[in-house]
Design a protein around this motif. Sequence first.
Motif, short mmCIF file in Angstrom:
data_model
loop_
_atom_site.label_atom_id
_atom_site.label_comp_id
_atom_site.label_asym_id
_atom_site.label_seq_id
_atom_site.Cartn_x
_atom_site.Cartn_y
_atom_site.Cartn_z
N LEU A 1 0.78 -1.32 0.06
CA LEU A 1 -0.01 0.13 -0.04
C LEU A 1 0.81 1.22 -0.08
CD1 LEU A 1 -2.55 -1.15 2.51
CD2 LEU A 1 -2.96 -0.64 0.21
N LEU B 1 2.18 2.52 -3.28
CA LEU B 1 1.48 2.99 -4.39
C LEU B 1 1.77 4.79 -4.50
CD1 LEU B 1 -1.94 1.37 -3.56
CD2 LEU B 1 -0.57 1.03 -5.77
N TRP C 1 -4.67 7.98 4.26
CA TRP C 1 -5.28 6.72 4.92
C TRP C 1 -6.10 7.13 5.99
CZ3 TRP C 1 -0.61 2.62 5.05
CH2 TRP C 1 0.02 2.54 3.68
N SER D 1 -6.37 5.64 -2.69
CA SER D 1 -4.99 5.87 -3.22
C SER D 1 -5.07 6.10 -4.70
CB SER D 1 -4.28 4.40 -2.85
OG SER D 1 -2.90 4.74 -3.23
N ASN E 1 -3.09 4.20 -8.38
CA ASN E 1 -1.95 3.57 -9.34
C ASN E 1 -1.54 4.41 -10.20
OD1 ASN E 1 -3.84 3.21 -11.32
ND2 ASN E 1 -4.46 1.25 -10.58
N GLY F 1 -7.27 1.50 -2.50
CA GLY F 1 -6.39 0.71 -1.97
C GLY F 1 -6.59 -0.70 -1.45
#
Length: 315
Positions: free
Chosen positions: A216, A219, A226, A243, A245, A252
């Motif tokens: 995590l 990324l 979070w 999140s 990519n 995520g």
Amino acid sequence: MTTETDLEIRSLRAGEEQLFLAYPHEPVPGVGVESRRAWTDLLANGQYRPEWSWVARRAGRTVARCAFWGFPESASPFSLDWLEPGSEPDRREIGTLLLATALREMRTAEGARPEYHLFLPPGWRDGDVVREAAEDRLAVATAAGYQPFVERFNYTWTPADGLPARSTRLTFREVGDEQVLAICRASIEGTLDGYSARDAARHGPDEAARIMVADLAGLPAPREWWRAAYTAEGELVGLVVPSRNPARAVIGFVAVVPAQRGHGYADDLLAEATALLAEQGAEEIGADTDLGNRPMAAAFARAGYRDTAIRVVLQ
């Protein structure tokens, strides 16, 4: 029987992009990333590389090709996600030789063979053309040494799908590293996620949690996104990781600790993550979950996420 002497099989060198592009067949709609993205675009930003891209040529023609994908900053590929065995009568043999040859060299940063990720449309087993194309790829991968691991629903959300209502029963706070690790460790108990269960079986739950957190954290999105979730009484419910990519915003991770399961809290966590990413300007959010994780699949459906693909993972 097709043999390596019938074919020229090798990775590309710089400047040989045309050998890959000379593959004469149009993608089968919905099958593989080859039907969803342009190889040249990802080559330009380093997600594909010439040395990670392989061709099989017969009598001067490109008859099959494959490409391994990786993060732009990585020195090693992460996965195999582009595999086209062609249309020759012996295409499965050609594809197997191509892939087996590539796998003698292709290794992840951990020294393992990259997983094969095959993207397919929902209901892919129902259509003859799509099913045949998928079965060709799966047969080639199996003959080259891969084994089935999981199938995953792939979801997409856009603003047109509508924001799910944010939770009125939970509060969300930024979360420290130690608590993230503890929540990930707790979430492994009774998990329906194939990767978490595999890592716990291989390494134990403590190391599996560390692997989860490292993935995590790798990324390309701010750690400050979070969130830990709490009830009105201050009891910990779980963790959600909005999140990104390299392609788009993603969900995520969503985890409810075992003591709080059964109350529908995944809906609250997913709504919070969707809202946060929308506030950051996300025009599209991706997510996935194993076919066996029916509770999470139902949560995505309730939040307005559309099932847009199936990802078959082989190891």
